[in-house]
Design an enzyme around this catalytic site. Structure first.
Site, PDB file in Angstrom:
ATOM      1  N   ASP A  17       0.822  -1.219   0.000  1.00 17.41           N
ATOM      2  CA  ASP A  17       0.000   0.000   0.000  1.00 17.41           C
ATOM      3  C   ASP A  17       0.854   1.267   0.000  1.00 17.41           C
ATOM      4  O   ASP A  17       0.711   2.134   0.875  1.00 17.41           O
ATOM      5  CB  ASP A  17      -0.930   0.013   1.221  1.00 17.41           C
ATOM      6  N   GLU A 186     -11.506   1.290  -2.347  1.00 14.07           N
ATOM      7  CA  GLU A 186     -10.775   1.568  -1.101  1.00 14.07           C
ATOM      8  C   GLU A 186      -9.509   2.360  -1.436  1.00 14.07           C
ATOM      9  O   GLU A 186      -9.324   2.817  -2.557  1.00 14.07           O
ATOM     10  CB  GLU A 186     -10.419   0.248  -0.396  1.00 14.07           C
TER      11      GLU A 186
END
Length: 502
Positions: A17, A186
């Protein structure tokens, strides 16, 4: 690859991420660190290709009572890094606590203690934006269905300019259920560009998803959307979730991850431009590139986050993290080289996955050989130490003190569903109490274990296929343990930790 090009991935290990920011001529990247400590790794580059690890922004996870034992898939999820008001800011979501932030005047700190900006379960992937034109501040975040019961939506807030609190109850600004074909929206990253509010956000899940872009004239919407990066006919599955950065010369680039099983989420660099329709174009017309011209930045020497370690003075390098908040005495500093780990007493010595005192680093993303020299000093029967591959399944090779006082070379493993480890090979007497340990990690993260106890290198046991946890790639680990009981149980020494490509 030519001198003027780079090859993806630029970070070939589990830097999950990623998000990136530029300050002057320097680029900084952070990534998820989940339940390991220290957390929030800080990487630095001058060319977006060569990166070094310069520190961590989170010394210990808080509240400390929640992280005394491993919580491998919890903790720090999907951080965002920004620079505002002469400070670095990192916001992240803890799916069980809410949205937190730390900040510092310099990348190497000192960083503040975590501050809870918004409490609540399932609040994840926050990203702030300070609008330099209006002085307004905003924050967007996503939702984890496992905690909140909902997902595929983004919530927006006005934020106090000091970054400490939110000024409203929040509004649903993007409902992914209303976008045909989109699911698991997301990881939003929030920007201002060309009169628009931009949200760059992934959808479709980590294995097979895509990168979306959304834009609106007003922060609270309505937003229109477009897919801007997807696998197409390449070998890069699920290319998404990352950050946009602009060089001093005005070039645009996008860093994102690719999920690679036991190797975790490796980081790719994509060229980025703005199309005639005003939308970003990533990679090669929306497909990820394997090789590409380097960014137009001053040439830099080859660099990568450190892996090798001689443990000078008993200290370990920045590449190492404990599997939970550490306690005093696990590692002892001394005058020479080598890592000295205390044999931590535990009732869970049969399952490395439960132990907070395992010192870990990321599994390399290319076929590699890992070696370390181990000496077991602990005299307690059952005291042991070793080199592990740690995931939902685990395997390790090392030394154990027997009831008769002898030291044995042991090799053990446990499947994902197993609660206790078992032998992968018959124990062998290690008369000197020392061993050279080796793991060869081949294609598909298939691991072969070997040892040298004075008779030359010998292979041990069957091939072990490394496995990730749900969100975290497999880890390499060093540990020293002893059965429960009173008093000090001795220690183990590790020297000359090396990783070499095969």
């Amino acid at each position: 690859m030519t001198a003027g090009s780079y090859t993806n991935p630029v970070l070939n290990a589990d830097w999950s991420d990623p998000d990136v920011v530029r300050v002057g001529d320097d680029f900084y990247l952070t990534a998820s660190s989940f339940g390991r400590a220290p957390g929030l790794p800080l990487l630095h580059s001058r060319d977006l290709v060569n990166w070094t690890l310069v520190g961590h922004a989170l010394e210990r996870l808080e509240p400390a009572s929640e992280f005394t034992a491993p919580r491998h898939d919890c903790g720090v999820w999907a951080p965002s890094i920004r620079h505002h008001d002469d400070r670095f800011w990192i916001f992240w979501g803890d799916p069980d606590q809410g949205i937190l932030q730390v900040n510092a005047p310099e990348i190497r700190g000192p960083w503040t203690r975590p501050h809870l900006v918004k409490a609540g379960r399932g609040l994840i992937d926050p990203c702030p934006l300070w609008d330099e034109e209006t002085g307004e501040a905003y924050l967007v975040h996503a939702w984890a269905k496992s905690r909140a019961g909902v997902k595929n939506r983004l919530t927006g807030h006005r934020m106090h300019p000091d970054g400490t609190s939110l000024l409203d109850e929040g509004k649903l600004i993007v409902d992914g259920d209303r976008i045909p074909g989109w699911f698991t929206l997301e990881g939003p990253k929030l920007y201002r560009h060309d009169g628009w509010f931009w949200i760059l956000a992934p959808a479709g899940g980590v294995e097979t998803g895509w990168q979306g872009a959304l834009r609106a004239r007003d922060f609270f919407g309505p937003y229109e959307e477009k897919v801007v990066l997807e696998q197409k006919d390449t070998e890069v599955n699920g290319p998404h979730q990352g950050g946009w950065v602009r060089t001093p010369a005005g070039e645009d680039w996008f860093l994102h991850f690719q999920q690679r099983g036991a190797y975790g989420r490796v980081v790719h660099l994509q060229p980025m431009r703005w199309g005639t329709d005003g939308w970003p174009v990533l990679g090669d017309e929306g497909a990820p590139v394997a090789v590409h011209r380097r960014p137009s930045l001053p040439p830099q020497p080859p660099a990568a986050p450190a892996t090798d370690d001689d443990f000078p003075g008993g200290r370990f390098g920045r590449q190492w993290q404990w599997t939970a908040n550490p306690q005093v005495g696990w590692a002892t500093q001394h005058s020479g080289d080598g890592l000295r780990l205390s044999c931590v007493r535990t009732g869970d010595a049969h399952d490395l996955r439960r132990l907070p005192s395992v010192l870990t680093q990321r599994l390399p993303g290319v076929p590699s050989a890992v070696e370390v020299e181990l000496t077991l000093h602990g005299e307690e029967p059952g005291a042991r130490a070793g080199l592990a591959v740690l995931g939902d399944a685990f395997a390790w090779i090392g030394l154990e003190r027997a009831g008769d006082g002898g030291v044995h070379l042991v090799h053990r493993f446990a499947e994902p569903v197993a609660e206790h480890e078992r032998d992968a090979a018959h124990p062998r007497l290690a008369p000197r109490g020392r061993a050279r340990l080796r793991i060869e990690i081949g294609a598909g993260a298939r691991c072969r274990f070997a040892h040298d106890i004075g008779e030359g290198l010998r292979w041990s046991g069957p091939v072990f296929a490394a496995t990730p946890w749900r969100w975290v790639g497999a880890l390499l680990g060093l540990f020293a343990l002893a059965p429960s009981g009173p008093g000090h149980a001795g220690a183990a020494s590790f020297t000359e930790f090396r990783i070499r490509p095969l």
